[in-house]
Design an enzyme around this catalytic site. Structure first.
Site, PDB file in Angstrom:
ATOM      1  CG  ASP A 175      34.457 -13.525  27.575  1.00  9.24           C
ATOM      2  OD1 ASP A 175      34.253 -14.144  26.515  1.00  9.24           O
ATOM      3  OD2 ASP A 175      33.615 -12.756  28.075  1.00  9.24           O
ATOM      4  CB  SER A 176      34.935 -10.747  23.995  1.00  7.21           C
ATOM      5  OG  SER A 176      33.685 -11.204  24.487  1.00  7.21           O
TER       6      SER A 176
ATOM      7  CB  CYS B 271      35.588 -16.487  24.889  1.00  7.22           C
ATOM      8  SG  CYS B 271      34.792 -15.768  23.439  1.00  7.22           S
TER       9      CYS B 271
ATOM     10  CD  GLU C  98      30.728  -6.997  28.399  1.00  4.91           C
ATOM     11  OE1 GLU C  98      31.325  -6.010  28.871  1.00  4.91           O
ATOM     12  OE2 GLU C  98      31.181  -8.159  28.455  1.00  4.91           O
TER      13      GLU C  98
ATOM     14  CB  CYS D   2      27.390 -17.042  24.809  1.00  9.05           C
ATOM     15  SG  CYS D   2      28.140 -15.400  25.016  1.00  9.05           S
TER      16      CYS D   2
ATOM     17  CG  HIS E 256      28.831 -12.115  27.756  1.00 11.23           C
ATOM     18  ND1 HIS E 256      29.980 -12.512  27.128  1.00 11.23           N
ATOM     19  CD2 HIS E 256      29.020 -10.819  28.119  1.00 11.23           C
ATOM     20  CE1 HIS E 256      30.834 -11.493  27.101  1.00 11.23           C
ATOM     21  NE2 HIS E 256      30.273 -10.459  27.701  1.00 11.23           N
TER      22      HIS E 256
HETATM   23  N1  DGL Z   1      31.384 -14.518  25.934  1.00  9.36           N
HETATM   24  C1  DGL Z   1      31.726 -14.882  24.619  1.00  9.36           C
HETATM   25  C2  DGL Z   1      31.308 -16.276  24.271  1.00  9.36           C
HETATM   26  O1  DGL Z   1      31.277 -17.106  25.146  1.00  9.36           O
HETATM   27  C3  DGL Z   1      31.616 -13.928  23.489  1.00  9.36           C
HETATM   28  C4  DGL Z   1      30.647 -12.817  23.519  1.00  9.36           C
HETATM   29  C5  DGL Z   1      31.015 -11.882  22.371  1.00  9.36           C
HETATM   30  O2  DGL Z   1      32.067 -11.258  22.493  1.00  9.36           O
HETATM   31  O3  DGL Z   1      30.277 -11.829  21.385  1.00  9.36           O
HETATM   32  O4  DGL Z   1      31.027 -16.583  23.132  1.00  9.36           O
END
Ligand code: DGL
Length: 274
Positions: free
Chosen positions: A16-17, A79, A158, A190, A192
């Site tokens: 992931d990012s 991600c 985050e 997402c 996150h």
């Molecule tokens: N967690 C990521 C996703 O599922 C990306 C969040 C990001 O880096 O903007 O899209």
């Protein structure tokens, strides 16, 4: 060790990012407790969700190349943004199976809705790609789908602000349209966002079915390993490794909070230039 056994013993690579993919990591760890796992958070280049297709593709290819160099048996793109924008490229480029987080989440949402009204919250890039809409409408015609980008959720997750008044205020603002709609199923599109699920649920209430695409993805990974006879059978202890591209201490803090246990090590690595 013969090649088949070696393949089964190999770890699964997850990326992931940032910390968001840990929602997938945790789901895979729960469903497949015998498997070794490698996780990479591209913390030097987060967020992915506000970047162009070309940039996300380039980042995802670099990350996947690093993960492949660790001899994984499969790669889970934890991600949504990278899945929406780069999954096809990755599948073509990689020599191991690549699993996207979008399909399993979309399928589960379509199965869950009773009134055909589905909401999707995701990054700007994922919303713009319409990947969820396409996937869901392929499963069933005539669905009413509302999508909303919630970019501030990523830095809040985050930061570990899972239950903070600021997060609640941001959620109220982003989710006002969903709350006024007939949506009965909401895709947390997402990885996150499940970190902020308590706040999201407080704003939208419990009449909605929340789809955590990471949970759905873990099931897909388990199926793939069974199908390809790649599930680990070894008795030796599994292992896990965490890599980031910047600032390990920050990742460790939030990751330990989220996973509820200390991490043995978090290593900073450098990927291809860019
Ligand atoms: N967690 C990521 C996703 O599922 C990306 C969040 C990001 O880096 O903007 O899209």
């Amino acid at each position: 060790m013969d090649e088949e056994v070696e393949n089964r013993e190999a770890p699964i690579g997850i990326f992931d990012s940032g910390v968001g993919g840990l929602t997938v990591f945790r789901a895979i760890e729960r469903q497949l407790p015998n498997e070794s796992l490698i996780y990479l958070g591209d913390t030097a280049r987060i967020p992915y969700g506000t970047r162009s297709v070309a940039t996300v593709e380039r980042y995802a290819l670099q990350v996947a190349a690093f993960i492949e160099s660790k001899d994984v048996k499969a790669i889970a793109i934890a991600c949504n943004t990278a899945s929406a924008l780069a999954a096809d490229r990755l599948a073509r480029q990689c020599s191991v199976p690549v699993i996207s987080v979008i399909k399993p989440g979309a399928r589960l949402a379509v199965r869950s809705t009773r009134n055909g009204h589905i909401g999707v919250i995701a990054t700007e890039a994922t919303v713009a790609s319409r990947a969820y809409e396409r996937e869901m409408l392929e499963q069933r015609d005539g669905l009413e789908i509302i999508s909303r980008a919630c970019p501030l959720f990523v830095p809040l997750a985050e930061e570990g602000w899972t239950d903070h008044p600021v997060t609640r205020q941001v959620a109220e603002e982003y989710l006002a349209e969903m709350r006024a709609s007939r949506v009965d199923t909401l895709v947390l599109g997402c990885t996150h966002y499940p970190i902020l699920r308590p706040v999201i649920e407080r704003v939208l209430g419990d009449r909605i079915t929340y789809i955590d695409s990471g949970e759905a993805m873990a099931g897909e990974v388990a199926r793939l390993l069974e199908e390809r006879d790649l599930a680990r059978r070894g008795r030796e202890a599994r292992f896990e490794r965490f890599y980031v591209t910047d600032y390990a201490a920050r990742f460790r803090r939030v990751a330990e909070l989220f996973l509820g246990r200390p991490l043995e090590s978090v290593e900073v690595v450098e990927l291809g230039v860019g």
